[in-house]
Each structure stands twice: as C-alpha cells, then as structure tokens.
Design a protein around this motif. Structure first.
Motif, PDB file in Angstrom:
ATOM      1  N   ARG A 156      -2.337  11.961  15.360  1.00  8.82           N
ATOM      2  CA  ARG A 156      -3.202  12.361  16.484  1.00  8.82           C
ATOM      3  C   ARG A 156      -2.812  13.717  17.038  1.00  8.82           C
ATOM      4  O   ARG A 156      -3.674  14.515  17.423  1.00  8.82           O
ATOM      5  N   VAL A 181      -5.358  16.895  17.573  1.00  4.98           N
ATOM      6  CA  VAL A 181      -5.554  17.669  18.799  1.00  4.98           C
ATOM      7  C   VAL A 181      -5.271  19.133  18.542  1.00  4.98           C
ATOM      8  O   VAL A 181      -5.999  20.026  18.996  1.00  4.98           O
ATOM      9  N   LEU A 197     -12.953  18.639  22.176  1.00  5.21           N
ATOM     10  CA  LEU A 197     -12.146  17.433  22.060  1.00  5.21           C
ATOM     11  C   LEU A 197     -13.026  16.187  22.064  1.00  5.21           C
ATOM     12  O   LEU A 197     -12.791  15.237  21.302  1.00  5.21           O
ATOM     13  N   LEU A 205     -11.719  12.664  20.367  1.00  4.58           N
ATOM     14  CA  LEU A 205     -10.397  12.542  20.989  1.00  4.58           C
ATOM     15  C   LEU A 205     -10.632  12.327  22.480  1.00  4.58           C
ATOM     16  O   LEU A 205     -10.383  13.215  23.316  1.00  4.58           O
ATOM     17  N   GLU A 254      -7.818  12.792  25.375  1.00  2.00           N
ATOM     18  CA  GLU A 254      -7.477  14.198  25.521  1.00  2.00           C
ATOM     19  C   GLU A 254      -8.648  14.984  26.120  1.00  2.00           C
ATOM     20  O   GLU A 254      -8.437  15.889  26.950  1.00  2.00           O
ATOM     21  N   THR A 305      -8.699  14.355  29.873  1.00  2.00           N
ATOM     22  CA  THR A 305      -7.663  15.128  30.566  1.00  2.00           C
ATOM     23  C   THR A 305      -8.083  16.582  30.728  1.00  2.00           C
ATOM     24  O   THR A 305      -7.940  17.177  31.809  1.00  2.00           O
TER      25      THR A 305
END
Length: 306
Positions: free
Chosen positions: A164, A168, A190, A195, A198, A201
């Motif tokens: 992972r 990223v 992302l 993902l 992520e 965030t």
C-alpha cells in the motif's frame, strides 16, 4: 458574733467568684459561637459584610421584674444567648448540607441531560455505521455534461502489487502553482486510485488549510464520497452535511445533498433521505443541471419517496 459574720462574708465572696467564673466561661462560649456563626454565614450568604442575620430561634424576652421576684442573672442571659446561637448554627449547618445535596442533584441531572442530548444528536446525524455492499455508482459529472464540476484528468496508477505504501507513493503530487488546487487534485487522485483512507486524510487537510478556496466545496464533497466508497456511510453523511451547512453557496453543496440522501438510504433511513431530496429541490431546484435532476428522480424512486 464577729467570727460567724466573717464566715458568712467569705462564703458570699466565694459564691460571687464562682458566679463570675461561670459568667466568664459562658461569655467565651458566646464569643466562640458568634465567630463560628459569622464564618458559616459568610459561606451561606456571601456579601453580607460579616453581619449576623436575625436568628431563627431567639431567647425569650425578659419581662420587667416584679416586686418579690429576683431579676434574671447575667449567667442566665448568657446561657439563653448560647442556646439561641447553637440552634441558629445547627439550622445553618443543615441548610448548607441541603444546598450541597441539591447542587449535587443538579449536577447529576445536567450531566444526564448532556449525555442524552449528545446521544440524540449522534443518532440524528451520525448513527452507527451499517455496512452495505450496494454502494451507489460514482457520478462522473463531466461525463454527464456538467462542465462546472469537471474532475481533474484521470491518471493511470502503475501496478505495485499489495504494497500500500508503494501504491500511495505512485500517486503523483501536482505542482501547478495553486496550492489549494494542487491539494484538491492530489486528494482526487488518491480517491481515483481507490486509496480511500489516504484520500480522506488529504481532502480533510485541503479543507482545513484552504477553507476559502473554490475547491474547498469540491474537497469536502469528495471526502464524503471517499467515506461512502469505503463502506462508511455514517462518516459520509457527516461530511456531506457539513459541506451543505458550512458552504451552502459552494459549487458542490447540491451534490452533497444528493449523496447525503444516498448515505441515509444505506443507513436504513429512507424517510430522512426523502426529506433531504425535498430540501435539495427547494433550495437548489433552479440551479442544478438536468443530469442532476434525473439523478434526484432516480434516488427518490429508490428511496420510495412519495
């Protein structure tokens, strides 16, 4: 005759001395009790300038002495004052204890009310997540002909296996000179690479760092999409609702209401979803595109709105 007289005089002096000593002892008790009363009253009645209040129990008023009846002695008067002060002190002590008990009850009642209110708010906005496999298909606005919300160009993420961190790292960070735009585009990439944690965030950071940027509404809406696609409709509903409430004039506020309704459907709240669709039509009915109106109609049908 002289000796008996001296004995009698000595006995009288001893009685007077004993009376004076008793009076001094009672006076000290009165002074001590009055000091205690002032201390108690300063606690119960702050701002009273240290003055004694009228006692609830007072010593009986002495009546004028009548011939043949001896006057009340000073010791008896002081004893009556002591009894009055002791009764008053006992009453105030009881009042303090009662006030403290009532205060504890009020604090407990308020704490129970606060917990109940928090629970109701949480139930109304963010109920426990109900994971559903029937996630709605992502709505590509650009493909639907709505150019005002065209997403960033799609990218191809190299295959990196199950690592992972490598996945990223493979998502390129744009550098166009517009920091807010770049932050949104990176979050979008992302999300496009699936993902989702992520992406969430990155999008939350974008909204926090650039709340006045045009793309803030886009990022907050896409944050809800990331939660929704990650099987977290509860968190998604909060993100969509925040975008509508905090940025009602943002370009993606209508989209957030549409997705909020879909989140509520996943949370088994179709009636609430219908209310959201009604509000979407009332607030943005003359501003949304034909493609979105068609999406709303399909969503109302799926929620069995009247």
């Amino acid at each position: 005759m002289i000796r008996p007289f001296l004995i009698l005089l000595s006995c009288g002096a001893a009685a007077i001395s004993a009376s004076a000593a008793a009076q001094d002892g009672v006076t000290q008790r009165v002074d001590r009790l009055e000091r205690e009363m002032r201390a108690v009253q300063r606690k119960v009645f702050p701002g009273g300038n240290g003055q004694l209040i009228e006692p609830q129990i007072t010593a009986p008023q002495s009546q004028a002495a009548t011939p043949g009846v001896p006057a009340t002695s000073a010791v008896a008067d002081l004893t009556a004052r002591v009894s009055s002060l002791e009764s008053q002190l006992s009453s105030l002590t009881g009042q303090i204890e009662q006030n403290q008990y009532q205060l504890r009850q009020l604090q407990q009642a308020f704490e129970a009310y606060r917990k109940s209110t928090d629970a109701k708010l949480a139930a109304g906005v963010a109920p426990p997540p109900v994971i559903s496999d029937a996630a709605p298909p992502p709505r590509d606005v650009a493909a639907a002909g709505d150019t005002r919300d065209a997403p960033p160009p799609r990218i191809t993420v190299p295959a990196t296996g199950g690592n992972r961190a490598a996945q990223v790292a493979a998502v390129a960070k744009p550098s166009s000179g517009d920091a807010g735009e770049d932050a949104y585009t990176y979050g979008y990439r992302l999300w496009q690479a699936k993902l989702y944690p992520e992406a969430a965030t990155a999008l939350k950071k974008m909204v926090a760092d650039y709340p006045q940027h045009r793309r803030a509404s886009f990022a907050q809406n896409l944050l809800g999409r990331a939660y929704l696609d990650d099987g977290k409709p509860s968190l998604a509903s909060i993100a969509f609702y925040d975008n509508y409430k905090k940025m009602p004039d943002g370009e993606r506020a209508p989209d957030s209401l549409l997705y909020l309704g879909q989140s509520l459907v996943q949370l088994k709240k179709p009636a609430d979803a219908c209310k959201v669709y009604d509000e979407l039509g009332e607030v943005y009915g003359d501003r949304i595109s034909a493609a979105m109106k068609a999406d709303v109609a399909r969503a109302r049908t799926a929620a069995k709105c009247k």
